[in-house]
Design an enzyme around this catalytic site. Structure first.
Site, PDB file in Angstrom:
ATOM      1  N   CYS A  88       0.837  -1.196   0.000  1.00  0.00           N
ATOM      2  CA  CYS A  88       0.000   0.000   0.000  1.00  0.00           C
ATOM      3  C   CYS A  88       0.878   1.254   0.000  1.00  0.00           C
ATOM      4  CB  CYS A  88      -0.873  -0.017   1.249  1.00  0.00           C
ATOM      5  SG  CYS A  88      -1.878   1.464   1.430  1.00  0.00           S
TER       6      CYS A  88
ATOM      7  N   CYS B 174       0.404   3.150   3.513  1.00  0.00           N
ATOM      8  CA  CYS B 174       0.871   2.705   4.835  1.00  0.00           C
ATOM      9  C   CYS B 174       1.896   1.583   4.771  1.00  0.00           C
ATOM     10  CB  CYS B 174      -0.317   2.267   5.686  1.00  0.00           C
ATOM     11  SG  CYS B 174      -1.054   0.703   5.153  1.00  0.00           S
TER      12      CYS B 174
ATOM     13  N   CYS C 137      -7.464  -0.701   1.505  1.00  0.00           N
ATOM     14  CA  CYS C 137      -6.469  -1.231   2.432  1.00  0.00           C
ATOM     15  C   CYS C 137      -7.094  -1.373   3.818  1.00  0.00           C
ATOM     16  CB  CYS C 137      -5.282  -0.275   2.477  1.00  0.00           C
ATOM     17  SG  CYS C 137      -4.059  -0.723   3.724  1.00  0.00           S
TER      18      CYS C 137
ATOM     19  N   CYS D  37      -5.091   1.227   6.433  1.00  0.00           N
ATOM     20  CA  CYS D  37      -5.215   2.690   6.435  1.00  0.00           C
ATOM     21  C   CYS D  37      -6.480   3.176   5.729  1.00  0.00           C
ATOM     22  CB  CYS D  37      -3.979   3.349   5.827  1.00  0.00           C
ATOM     23  SG  CYS D  37      -3.819   3.155   4.045  1.00  0.00           S
TER      24      CYS D  37
ATOM     25  N   CYS E 224      -9.049  -5.506  -9.419  1.00  0.00           N
ATOM     26  CA  CYS E 224      -8.632  -4.528 -10.420  1.00  0.00           C
ATOM     27  C   CYS E 224      -8.151  -3.297  -9.663  1.00  0.00           C
ATOM     28  CB  CYS E 224      -9.832  -4.222 -11.311  1.00  0.00           C
ATOM     29  SG  CYS E 224      -9.481  -3.092 -12.655  1.00  0.00           S
TER      30      CYS E 224
HETATM   31 ZN    ZN Z   1      -2.753   1.144   3.494  1.00  0.00          ZN
END
Ligand code: ZN
Length: 134
Positions: free
Chosen positions: A51, A54, A99, A102, A122
């Site tokens: 990510c 984060c 995510c 976060c 996707c």
């Molecule tokens: Zn994240």
């Protein structure tokens, strides 16, 4: 965004400082990058996609596949790293994914992927950071 509290939270100013304007538009405002615009689409090395908000590992390269959509596509995320919500924007019912750490928007999940799960995550490439396997 919803009112769910994530393990990692940042103020709007912190997000703007951490992310590029394009990343901010996608990850914090549910935007979508232009198809084919991200270099990660063609990333074929072994490694991990994390990510951009984060650093949590989200996807492994071995579950990445070429979907022909112009966005990086994955069969499955790292267990527990991605949460989903129902997205009813634009007159469609889609499954949004973000995510779990976060809360940043990543992309959408569709049920037309390859086996074994038949899922296609996707994902906007700008929401990801790629780290090649050592
Ligand atoms: Zn994240």
């Amino acid at each position: 965004m919803d009112s769910h509290t994530y393990p990692v939270t940042r103020t709007d100013a912190e997000w703007r400082a951490r992310l590029t304007p394009e990343q901010y538009a996608v990850m914090r405002n549910h935007g979508t990058e232009r198809p084919g615009s991200c270099a990660l689409l063609h990333e074929k090395r072994a490694g991990t996609f994390s990510c951009a908000g984060c650093d949590q590992p989200l996807f492994e390269s071995k579950l990445k596949f070429e979907s022909g959509t112009g966005w990086p596509s994955f069969n499955d995320p790292v267990a527990g790293s991605v949460e989903t919500t129902v997205d009813r924007s634009y007159g469609m019912v889609r499954t949004e994914c973000h995510c779990a750490r976060c809360g940043s928007h990543l992309g959408h999940v569709f049920e037309d992927g390859p086996p074994p799960t038949g899922l296609r995550y996707c994902i906007n490439g700008v929401a990801l950071k790629f780290e090649p396997a050592a």
